[in-house]
Design an enzyme around this catalytic site. Structure first.
Site, short mmCIF file in Angstrom:
data_model
loop_
_atom_site.label_atom_id
_atom_site.label_comp_id
_atom_site.label_asym_id
_atom_site.label_seq_id
_atom_site.Cartn_x
_atom_site.Cartn_y
_atom_site.Cartn_z
N GLU A 6 20.19 -69.43 27.56
CA GLU A 6 20.63 -70.80 27.93
C GLU A 6 21.85 -70.70 28.86
OE1 GLU A 6 22.16 -72.68 24.41
OE2 GLU A 6 22.24 -74.68 25.31
N LYS B 50 17.06 -80.00 27.69
CA LYS B 50 17.30 -79.88 26.24
C LYS B 50 17.35 -81.26 25.57
CE LYS B 50 20.56 -77.40 23.20
NZ LYS B 50 21.76 -76.53 23.23
N CYS C 174 17.77 -73.44 22.63
CA CYS C 174 18.75 -73.21 21.57
C CYS C 174 18.63 -74.17 20.39
CB CYS C 174 20.16 -73.20 22.15
SG CYS C 174 21.31 -72.31 21.07
C1 ACM Z 1 23.47 -74.34 21.07
O1 ACM Z 1 22.58 -75.18 21.05
N1 ACM Z 1 23.84 -73.75 22.19
C2 ACM Z 1 24.16 -73.97 19.83
#
Ligand code: ACM
Length: 272
Positions: A41, A112, A145
């Protein structure tokens, strides 16, 4: 048997050094043979932003930015696919995104859906539908993530036909890697988690990342896993037939017995 060899790259980007980070990530990737390589990420920018100005400066256009250019060049030279996280600028908004890149350039962008902690100060939540993409013989879904904590994401992608989840990460919870084994087991899919290492301490705070990138098979077994601190790339052959076989026993299937009419609370809107 359709097979895709997939890899993760694990390492420690330096905040704000996009060119250097991309070069290091691709150098690590060059050490492995794989048809799909997943990087962490926010790989090009780093994670701990300290101002909106920084977010604006380090965010990229998904089609023309530094990440798109570097990954497209590598995908063309090496004849393979890449997934990597990057900070995206789009129509005056900023997203924590991942791109899927092939020889023809950027094939897809995922934004995301579930932002973690201070990400909520810097980024807009994802606004694109979940999708599954053809990557050679495989069907690949993307999540980023903290999306791991929402099993709906992996389940939706699996129901849409994903064989494999590409999961660029900057993980901070120690149990995320184990939870991803469950995401694989409960959906019978492969999952490639590419995590970063080290600590980022800036004015915006201090965050420690957990490494231990991994590739998990549809039975939840860990086929490859990195250490907490190493900068490394690892690859595994994924037999896609395993992910497409949703039969658990002679008479019992994984998805067929589902009772979605009893799951309405899952789509009923927001709660605490
Ligand atoms: C995250 O979502 N980078 C902990």
């Amino acid at each position: 048997m359709p097979t895709l060899r997939v890899a993760f790259v694990q390492g420690r980007p330096r905040f704000g050094r996009a060119a250097e980070n991309l070069e290091r990530g691709l150098a690590l990737a060059a050490g492995v043979e794989a048809g799909l390589v997943v990087l962490p990420e926010l790989w090009s920018s780093g994670y701990v932003f300290s101002s909106h100005r920084e977010v604006a400066e380090l965010s990229e256009d998904a089609a023309t930015g530094a990440t798109a250019r570097a990954l497209t060049g590598a995908a063309r030279r090496e004849g393979r696919y890449y997934v990597a996280g990057f900070a995206e600028r789009h129509r005056g908004r900023f997203y924590n995104s991942a791109m899927l890149v092939g020889r023809s350039g950027v094939r897809a962008v995922y934004r995301k859906l579930h932002l973690f902690e201070r990400e909520q100060d810097w980024f807009s939540p994802g606004d694109l539908p979940l999708e599954v993409h053809r990557v050679g013989p495989a069907r690949v879904g993307l999540l980023i993530c903290f999306d791991w904590r929402f099993p709906e994401v992996a389940r939706a992608l699996a129901l849409m036909g994903a064989d494999l989840l590409a999961h660029p990460s900057n993980l901070v919870f120690a149990n995320a890697q184990e939870a991803m084994r469950t995401r694989s087991l409960e959906n019978r899919v492969f999952a490639v988690t590419a995590n970063r290492t080290g600590e980022e301490a800036r004015q915006g705070g201090k965050v420690r990342f957990t490494g231990r990138s991994q590739i998990v098979d549809p039975d939840g077994h860990v086929a490859a896993r990195a250490g907490v601190r190493e900068a490394v790339a690892r690859a595994v052959d994924c037999d896609l037939a395993l992910a497409r076989d949703k039969r658990l026993t002679r008479r019992t299937y994984l998805f067929r017995p589902r009772r979605p009419e009893f799951y309405r609370a899952l789509t009923a809107g927001r709660s605490r």
